[in-house]
Each structure stands twice: as C-alpha cells, then as structure tokens.
Design a protein around this motif. Structure first.
Motif, mmCIF file in Angstrom:
data_model
loop_
_atom_site.group_PDB
_atom_site.id
_atom_site.type_symbol
_atom_site.label_atom_id
_atom_site.label_comp_id
_atom_site.label_asym_id
_atom_site.label_seq_id
_atom_site.Cartn_x
_atom_site.Cartn_y
_atom_site.Cartn_z
ATOM 1 N N LYS A 179 7.911 -2.650 2.584
ATOM 2 C CA LYS A 179 9.250 -2.972 2.089
ATOM 3 C C LYS A 179 9.275 -3.250 0.583
ATOM 4 O O LYS A 179 10.118 -2.718 -0.134
ATOM 5 N N THR A 180 8.374 -4.104 0.120
ATOM 6 C CA THR A 180 8.366 -4.440 -1.308
ATOM 7 C C THR A 180 6.972 -4.356 -1.934
ATOM 8 O O THR A 180 6.816 -4.657 -3.105
ATOM 9 N N GLN A 181 5.981 -3.963 -1.159
ATOM 10 C CA GLN A 181 4.612 -3.931 -1.669
ATOM 11 C C GLN A 181 4.349 -2.624 -2.403
ATOM 12 O O GLN A 181 4.068 -1.593 -1.799
ATOM 13 N N THR A 182 4.451 -2.667 -3.728
ATOM 14 C CA THR A 182 4.197 -1.490 -4.554
ATOM 15 C C THR A 182 2.694 -1.303 -4.740
ATOM 16 O O THR A 182 1.881 -2.117 -4.269
ATOM 17 N N LEU A 183 2.292 -0.238 -5.431
ATOM 18 C CA LEU A 183 0.875 0.052 -5.611
ATOM 19 C C LEU A 183 0.128 -1.078 -6.305
ATOM 20 O O LEU A 183 -0.958 -1.468 -5.881
ATOM 21 N N SER A 184 0.703 -1.597 -7.372
ATOM 22 C CA SER A 184 0.013 -2.652 -8.118
ATOM 23 C C SER A 184 -0.160 -3.902 -7.271
ATOM 24 O O SER A 184 -1.218 -4.560 -7.322
ATOM 25 N N ILE A 185 0.846 -4.231 -6.483
ATOM 26 C CA ILE A 185 0.737 -5.397 -5.602
ATOM 27 C C ILE A 185 -0.237 -5.112 -4.464
ATOM 28 O O ILE A 185 -1.002 -5.997 -4.051
ATOM 29 N N ALA A 186 -0.249 -3.869 -3.967
ATOM 30 C CA ALA A 186 -1.187 -3.502 -2.910
ATOM 31 C C ALA A 186 -2.632 -3.604 -3.400
ATOM 32 O O ALA A 186 -3.525 -4.002 -2.637
ATOM 33 N N VAL A 187 -2.863 -3.257 -4.672
ATOM 34 C CA VAL A 187 -4.199 -3.417 -5.250
ATOM 35 C C VAL A 187 -4.605 -4.888 -5.241
ATOM 36 O O VAL A 187 -5.731 -5.244 -4.854
ATOM 37 N N TYR A 188 -3.707 -5.737 -5.672
ATOM 38 C CA TYR A 188 -3.972 -7.177 -5.694
ATOM 39 C C TYR A 188 -4.297 -7.701 -4.294
ATOM 40 O O TYR A 188 -5.270 -8.445 -4.107
ATOM 41 N N GLU A 189 -3.503 -7.298 -3.310
ATOM 42 C CA GLU A 189 -3.727 -7.751 -1.932
ATOM 43 C C GLU A 189 -5.051 -7.231 -1.389
ATOM 44 O O GLU A 189 -5.760 -7.947 -0.675
ATOM 45 N N ALA A 190 -5.388 -5.977 -1.725
ATOM 46 C CA ALA A 190 -6.643 -5.409 -1.244
ATOM 47 C C ALA A 190 -7.845 -6.139 -1.839
ATOM 48 O O ALA A 190 -8.834 -6.415 -1.144
ATOM 49 N N VAL A 191 -7.769 -6.474 -3.120
ATOM 50 C CA VAL A 191 -8.860 -7.223 -3.759
ATOM 51 C C VAL A 191 -8.989 -8.610 -3.137
ATOM 52 O O VAL A 191 -10.100 -9.082 -2.860
ATOM 53 N N GLN A 192 -7.852 -9.257 -2.914
ATOM 54 C CA GLN A 192 -7.879 -10.585 -2.307
ATOM 55 C C GLN A 192 -8.488 -10.559 -0.911
ATOM 56 O O GLN A 192 -9.139 -11.514 -0.485
ATOM 57 N N ALA A 193 -8.260 -9.446 -0.200
ATOM 58 C CA ALA A 193 -8.781 -9.318 1.165
ATOM 59 C C ALA A 193 -10.200 -8.760 1.206
ATOM 60 O O ALA A 193 -10.773 -8.601 2.285
ATOM 61 N N GLY A 194 -10.758 -8.445 0.050
ATOM 62 C CA GLY A 194 -12.107 -7.903 0.000
ATOM 63 C C GLY A 194 -12.196 -6.449 0.401
ATOM 64 O O GLY A 194 -13.278 -5.953 0.712
ATOM 65 N N GLN A 195 -11.083 -5.723 0.379
ATOM 66 C CA GLN A 195 -11.058 -4.308 0.749
ATOM 67 C C GLN A 195 -11.275 -3.467 -0.509
ATOM 68 O O GLN A 195 -10.348 -2.862 -1.052
ATOM 69 N N ASP A 196 -12.508 -3.408 -0.948
ATOM 70 C CA ASP A 196 -12.821 -2.752 -2.219
ATOM 71 C C ASP A 196 -12.533 -1.254 -2.192
ATOM 72 O O ASP A 196 -12.075 -0.689 -3.194
ATOM 73 N N ASP A 197 -12.824 -0.580 -1.068
ATOM 74 C CA ASP A 197 -12.579 0.860 -0.990
ATOM 75 C C ASP A 197 -11.094 1.165 -1.160
ATOM 76 O O ASP A 197 -10.715 2.087 -1.901
ATOM 77 N N THR A 198 -10.264 0.395 -0.479
ATOM 78 C CA THR A 198 -8.818 0.596 -0.600
ATOM 79 C C THR A 198 -8.346 0.314 -2.013
ATOM 80 O O THR A 198 -7.542 1.062 -2.581
ATOM 81 N N ALA A 199 -8.859 -0.781 -2.592
ATOM 82 C CA ALA A 199 -8.471 -1.134 -3.960
ATOM 83 C C ALA A 199 -8.868 -0.047 -4.951
ATOM 84 O O ALA A 199 -8.077 0.332 -5.827
ATOM 85 N N ASN A 200 -10.074 0.491 -4.806
ATOM 86 C CA ASN A 200 -10.537 1.542 -5.712
ATOM 87 C C ASN A 200 -9.667 2.788 -5.608
ATOM 88 O O ASN A 200 -9.332 3.414 -6.624
ATOM 89 N N LEU A 201 -9.298 3.153 -4.389
ATOM 90 C CA LEU A 201 -8.468 4.332 -4.196
ATOM 91 C C LEU A 201 -7.077 4.138 -4.796
ATOM 92 O O LEU A 201 -6.530 5.020 -5.462
ATOM 93 N N LEU A 202 -6.494 2.964 -4.566
ATOM 94 C CA LEU A 202 -5.166 2.678 -5.109
ATOM 95 C C LEU A 202 -5.184 2.644 -6.638
ATOM 96 O O LEU A 202 -4.253 3.133 -7.288
ATOM 97 N N VAL A 203 -6.237 2.080 -7.202
ATOM 98 C CA VAL A 203 -6.374 2.054 -8.662
ATOM 99 C C VAL A 203 -6.492 3.474 -9.212
ATOM 100 O O VAL A 203 -5.901 3.813 -10.248
ATOM 101 N N LEU A 204 -7.256 4.324 -8.515
ATOM 102 C CA LEU A 204 -7.420 5.708 -8.949
ATOM 103 C C LEU A 204 -6.080 6.449 -8.931
ATOM 104 O O LEU A 204 -5.741 7.160 -9.884
ATOM 105 N N ILE A 205 -5.319 6.257 -7.860
ATOM 106 C CA ILE A 205 -4.016 6.924 -7.749
ATOM 107 C C ILE A 205 -3.094 6.466 -8.873
ATOM 108 O O ILE A 205 -2.452 7.288 -9.554
#
Length: 228
Positions: A179-205
């Motif tokens: 609903k409101t979770q944009t890419l930059s916020i999704a990166v932040y949430e992924a890092v906070q959750a320790g999901q490095d693979d997801t964070a790296n992919l989102l940062v690349l995109i």
C-alpha cells in the motif's frame, strides 16, 4: 525469491513508479508555472518566494515530513477539512507518499524551469505578440518550445528524486506492504529484518532506474559550454 524478482519487490517497484510518476506530474505543472513567473515577472519578495520554494532541497526530509503531518494530518488545516467535507484521510495512503515525494522533488523542476525560461530571448516573445499571438499562445508556441530541454531535464531529476524519497514518505505514509511501502522503504525494512539478498536486489533496481534517468537528464540539459 520467486524467479528473478519476488512478488513483494515487484509490488514495491510498481508502487514507487506510481508515486514517482504522479509526484513528477504535479511538480511539472506547478514547477513550470512558478518557474515562468519567477523568470519573467518582477515583484517585491520574488527572491524570498524563490527561497521558500527551494527550501525542501536543503531541509531534512524528516522535518518536511513533520510539516506535512501538521498540514495534512487529521488535525491539520487541510487534513481536517478533507476529512470533514469528503471523508478523505491522506495519512498512511499512497496519495500521502505522492505529496511527500512531490514536495521534496519540487525545487528540481522549479530551478530547471526558471533557468530554462531565463535563457529564452524575450525579443522573440515580443515579436510573437506583435504578430497578434495571445500571451498564452506565445508561451506554448515560443517560450516553452525553446525551453523544453531544461524543463524536461529538471523533470527527470525530480522523477529520480521521487523514486528515492524516504524520510518524508515514511513519516506521512508509513510502511504498509502493498500500500505505501516504496522501494526505498522496502530496502530499509529488508535491512532491518536481516534480508540482505532482498535488500541488495532492491538497491540494484533502484540504482539502475535512477542511473538511466540521470543519464537521460544529462543528455537533455543544455550545454552552456559549446566547446565542452
């Protein structure tokens, strides 16, 4: 991951593009109008108005987010009016993310448009008026065609800035997946959750999209040094 990109990442990407497109459209309309006003009109307080409109460029995003909460929140003047008259609550919606991104990126369109309009020879505009063209017609047929590269360059920069907006968006729209979770916020949430693979992919995109937009903006921005 589901294939190349997981469904939550696709949703965040689509939402970011949606927010960035709407925010850029708003910035284009108001940025061109105000940029033309500042470039062509002389009035008391003109530079002060320019400074106020440029303020989001240097102000911390969290401060902007707080100001937006004060204005569009349930108890803010605009937020309370919308709630009372139409039952609309902007806080924690994608529309709030659009407003936040538009406010943060607005100075880029404004500055680009003003600089572009100031390079247009006013004698050409006067000649068009002598030929009987209306002021609005002069703007559409003379001024804007001569300034379009600078305007479009600033607009593309605003789009890239909107894609990466984080602080103000998080404060007024939150982080609601889908609903409101944009890419930059999704990166932040992924890092906070320790999901490095997801964070790296989102940062690349995000990086690829912004690089493409910046390259296009550089191509469109007028070169002030012909020998460069």
């Amino acid at each position: 991951m589901d294939g190349f990109l997981a469904e939550p990442a696709w949703i965040a990407l689509r939402l970011s593009l949606k927010v960035a497109c709407w925010a850029t459209l708003l910035d284009l309309v108001f940025g061109v109008a105000l940029g033309y006003l500042l470039a062509r009109k002389r009035f008391p307080g003109r530079e002060l108005l320019d400074a106020l409109l440029t303020l989001p460029m240097v102000m911390p995003p969290t401060v902007l987010g707080y100001y937006l909460l004060v204005v569009i929140g349930r108890h803010g003047p605009l937020g309370a009016w919308l709630q009372q008259m139409f039952g609309i609550n902007l806080i924690f919606t994608w529309q709030a993310a659009v407003i936040a991104a538009a406010v943060v990126a607005f100075p880029l369109v404004l500055k680009g448009a003003r600089a572009a309009f100031e390079t247009v020879d006013t004698q050409l505009e006067q000649a068009a008026k002598v030929l009987g063209i209306s002021p609005f017609g002069v703007f559409l047929r003379v001024t804007l065609p001569l300034a379009w590269r600078g305007v479009l360059g600033g607009t593309l920069l605003a789009f890239a800035r909107s894609m990466g907006e984080f602080g103000a968006t998080l404060m007024v729209a939150g982080s609601i997946p889908g609903k409101t979770q944009t890419l930059s916020i999704a990166v932040y949430e992924a890092v906070q959750a320790g999901q490095d693979d997801t964070a790296n992919l989102l940062v690349l995109i995000t990086s690829v999209v912004c690089i493409v937009v910046l390259v296009a903006a550089n191509k469109l921005t007028p070169n002030r040094n012909p020998q460069a």
